[in-house]
Design an enzyme around this catalytic site. Structure first.
Site, PDB file in Angstrom:
ATOM      1  N   ASP A   1       5.239   0.870  11.924  1.00 54.40           N
ATOM      2  CA  ASP A   1       4.045  -0.313  11.391  1.00 54.40           C
ATOM      3  C   ASP A   1       3.980  -1.654  11.932  1.00 54.40           C
ATOM      4  O   ASP A   1       2.911  -2.242  11.528  1.00 54.40           O
ATOM      5  CB  ASP A   1       4.050  -0.037   9.950  1.00 54.40           C
ATOM      6  CG  ASP A   1       3.767   1.444   9.575  1.00 54.40           C
ATOM      7  OD1 ASP A   1       3.503   2.187  10.202  1.00 54.40           O
ATOM      8  OD2 ASP A   1       3.907   1.735   8.290  1.00 54.40           O
TER       9      ASP A   1
ATOM     10  N   ARG B   1      -7.997  -0.777   5.362  1.00 54.10           N
ATOM     11  CA  ARG B   1      -7.184   0.463   4.727  1.00 54.10           C
ATOM     12  C   ARG B   1      -5.841  -0.141   4.325  1.00 54.10           C
ATOM     13  O   ARG B   1      -5.153   0.102   3.444  1.00 54.10           O
ATOM     14  CB  ARG B   1      -6.863   1.778   5.835  1.00 54.10           C
ATOM     15  CG  ARG B   1      -8.114   2.428   5.944  1.00 54.10           C
ATOM     16  CD  ARG B   1      -7.950   3.604   6.888  1.00 54.10           C
ATOM     17  NE  ARG B   1      -6.937   4.088   6.388  1.00 54.10           N
ATOM     18  CZ  ARG B   1      -5.598   4.310   7.004  1.00 54.10           C
ATOM     19  NH1 ARG B   1      -5.830   4.484   8.354  1.00 54.10           N
ATOM     20  NH2 ARG B   1      -4.380   5.077   6.343  1.00 54.10           N
TER      21      ARG B   1
ATOM     22  N   ARG C   1       1.152  14.772  13.041  1.00 55.81           N
ATOM     23  CA  ARG C   1       1.767  14.346  11.832  1.00 55.81           C
ATOM     24  C   ARG C   1       1.941  15.474  11.023  1.00 55.81           C
ATOM     25  O   ARG C   1       1.138  15.731   9.974  1.00 55.81           O
ATOM     26  CB  ARG C   1       1.007  13.218  11.029  1.00 55.81           C
ATOM     27  CG  ARG C   1       0.771  11.908  11.991  1.00 55.81           C
ATOM     28  CD  ARG C   1       0.091  10.800  11.300  1.00 55.81           C
ATOM     29  NE  ARG C   1       1.098  10.099  10.099  1.00 55.81           N
ATOM     30  CZ  ARG C   1       0.383   9.376   9.361  1.00 55.81           C
ATOM     31  NH1 ARG C   1      -0.672   8.656   9.614  1.00 55.81           N
ATOM     32  NH2 ARG C   1       1.323   8.946   8.353  1.00 55.81           N
TER      33      ARG C   1
ATOM     34  N   CYS D   1      -3.864  12.523  13.547  1.00 51.60           N
ATOM     35  CA  CYS D   1      -4.642  11.419  13.352  1.00 51.60           C
ATOM     36  C   CYS D   1      -4.482  10.493  14.656  1.00 51.60           C
ATOM     37  O   CYS D   1      -3.751  10.933  15.678  1.00 51.60           O
ATOM     38  CB  CYS D   1      -4.560  10.493  11.906  1.00 51.60           C
ATOM     39  SG  CYS D   1      -2.779   9.971  12.054  1.00 51.60           S
TER      40      CYS D   1
ATOM     41  N   LYS E   1       0.871  -1.208   0.001  1.00 51.61           N
ATOM     42  CA  LYS E   1       0.090  -0.105  -0.058  1.00 51.61           C
ATOM     43  C   LYS E   1       1.023   1.256   0.123  1.00 51.61           C
ATOM     44  O   LYS E   1       0.569   2.282  -0.851  1.00 51.61           O
ATOM     45  CB  LYS E   1      -0.964  -0.107   1.052  1.00 51.61           C
ATOM     46  CG  LYS E   1      -1.597   1.479   1.674  1.00 51.61           C
ATOM     47  CD  LYS E   1      -2.424   1.308   2.771  1.00 51.61           C
ATOM     48  CE  LYS E   1      -1.530   1.428   4.175  1.00 51.61           C
ATOM     49  NZ  LYS E   1      -1.349   2.852   4.638  1.00 51.61           N
ATOM     50  N   ASN E   2       1.888   1.225   1.083  1.00 53.59           N
ATOM     51  CA  ASN E   2       2.667   2.722   1.148  1.00 53.59           C
ATOM     52  C   ASN E   2       3.630   2.677  -0.089  1.00 53.59           C
ATOM     53  O   ASN E   2       4.007   3.876  -0.104  1.00 53.59           O
ATOM     54  CB  ASN E   2       3.402   2.461   2.384  1.00 53.59           C
ATOM     55  CG  ASN E   2       2.391   2.634   3.530  1.00 53.59           C
ATOM     56  OD1 ASN E   2       1.204   2.856   3.402  1.00 53.59           O
ATOM     57  ND2 ASN E   2       2.793   2.368   4.767  1.00 53.59           N
TER      58      ASN E   2
END
Ligand code: EPZ
Length: 436
Positions: A314, A406, A121, A116, A22-23
């Protein structure tokens, strides 16, 4: 709203392929804005964040077509330059259109992402880098407005109090690809997603060297063309799956596994008694096949999250879930997002014994986790709760699965393919959507 019902107690076995990252896919999609021709991306994971980026690119005059995990992005209208709050608030990574829009269209208006669930951030490093390239930047009505006729190469220091910025480096590197002259980014983020983005940009005609190291050198070019690119495997998904297998005392094979991008994680896992062995010794384009097994008794470890190549933030939550089972006390220190501990209280509800002091958590091992209704407030914390549910006694219900969706393509289907007992069902509660 979907929830997951997990029956704990099965050992995972079988074979599973790790999805594309995803990233890595998100900044790659944003970079496609700058190309004169179609950019085709393969192995794009089918996630809600990718759907949001697709929506944003369409609003910005791009045609996005595709089937399955392949998507083609073609800019057809260069007039639109506004990434609206309504989209940015659903996905913070929308910020990575800022550099590509500015460099290719001379202007970008991107809603300022807020904080968030995982903490503050800021985007000061993104703005510092783009200003150094000559952009005029102001804030208006909650939007970042950036303008420049043509960006000019510069030497830029991108280090911040918590290391460099991954998406900040992506923004500045992408913008510098079309700047006049040479740009040097010092203290650039070294994450594999940055090296992957540079590979795509180079395939589009950019001249970038050193991506994946703290010093990136970019010779600006006049224009970028279409390209074909396969997204790198998701190191966070790979690490999550390996931990799930180990926690259940399973024995399973993972293909498309980015072994060399996970060395800090594999090092900690090895000390904990989790074995991730390559089945084929040769890694092809950063991918290989591994077999994951674990000792019956896991051992405690100390780990501190750091920028790459250190232990990734993460995966902090998922390893904490695993260490609840270890024979002894572990210490976890979070150095990227000091408050990224929303999972701590939920793991405690499942019987974990965790003591938090500031950005450090002591995990008292030897827990017999017990099923409970739980609810994490962010993506990776939700994954940790699913892992805990796999080994908990009885039934665990993980709520607010939209966080998980997500970043994991139907994680329950992936784990069920390895023998887990997880069911998705609709829970009839209305809940405000939070983003990370
Ligand atoms: C990326 O976010 C990832 N997101 C995050 O993944 C990941 O946690 C993070 O990098 C760190 O590895 C995407 O790639 C889409 P940063 P990013 O800018 O780039 C501070 C997930 O779970 N900072 O590298 O936004 C910041 O506060 C997500 O998939 C500044 O001080 O993160 C943090 O402490 C969540 N000023 C540190 O740097 C800035 O201008 C690293 O943040 C920018 C960041």
């Amino acid at each position: 709203m979907d929830a997951l019902r997990i029956q704990g107690g099965t050992r995972l076995s079988g074979t599973l392929a790790v999805d594309g990252s995803k990233n890595a896919a998100l900044p790659a999609m944003a970079a496609a804005i700058m190309a004169d021709g179609p950019v085709t991306l393969h192995d794009v994971p089918t996630l809600s964040d990718i759907a949001n980026m697709t929506k944003l690119l369409r609003e910005l005059g791009c045609e996005v077509t595709g089937h399955g995990r392949t998507c083609t992005i073609q800019t057809t209208d260069t007039a639109a330059t506004h990434a609206r709050y309504e989209i940015v608030r659903t996905m913070r990574a929308s910020i990575c259109v800022l550099g590509p829009l500015l460099a290719s269209r001379g202007e970008a208006r991107v809603s300022m992402p807020g904080g968030c669930a995982i903490g503050d951030r800021p985007v000061d490093l993104h703005l510092r880098g783009l200003r150094a390239l000559g952009a005029q930047i102001e804030l208006d009505g909650g939007d970042i407005i950036a303008r420049a006729d043509r960006l000019k190469g510069a030497t830029i220091f991108l280090g911040g109090p918590f290391g460099s910025s991954v998406l900040g480096t992506a923004n500045v590197m992408s913008a510098a690809a079309l700047a006049e002259g040479c740009t040097v980014i010092e203290s650039a983020a070294c994450e594999p997603e940055i090296a992957g983005l540079a590979d795509l940009l180079n395939a589009m005609g950019a001249k970038i060297q050193g991506a994946g190291t703290p010093r990136i050198v970019i010779e600006g070019v006049e224009q970028l063309h279409g390209a074909d690119y396969t997204v790198i495997p998701d190191r966070i998904v790979a690490g999550t799956l390996a931990m799930a297998i180990a926690m259940t005392n399973g024995d399973a094979t993972l293909t498309n596994f980015p072994h060399d991008n996970l060395l800090a994680v594999l090092d900690r896992l090895d000390i904990a008694g989790v074995h991730v062995e390559r089945e084929n010794t040769e890694e092809v384009s950063g991918r290989c096949t591994v077999r994951v097994t674990s000792d019956r008794r896991l051992r405690p470890v100390l780990y501190t999250t750091q920028p790459y190549p250190g232990f990734p933030t993460d995966l902090q939550a998922q390893l904490m879930a695993l260490l609840c089972l270890a024979d002894g006390n572990s210490i976890v220190t979070e150095r990227i997002y000091p408050d990224r501990f929303l999972h701590v209280s939920e793991l405690t509800r499942m019987g974990a014994t965790l003591f938090r002091s500031g950005s450090t958590v002591v995990v008292q091992g030897g827990a017999q986790l017990v099923g409970a209704p739980v609810m994490a407030g962010d993506l990776r914390g939700s994954a940790a709760l699913v892992l805990a549910g796999l080994v908990a006694k009885g039934e665990t219900v993980v709520q607010r699965v939209y966080h998980l969706d997500r970043g994991y393509v139907r994680l329950e289907n992936q784990l069920n393919a390895l023998g887990a007992g997880i069911e998705r069902f609709e829970l009839g509660v209305s809940d405000p959507i939070e983003v990370g």
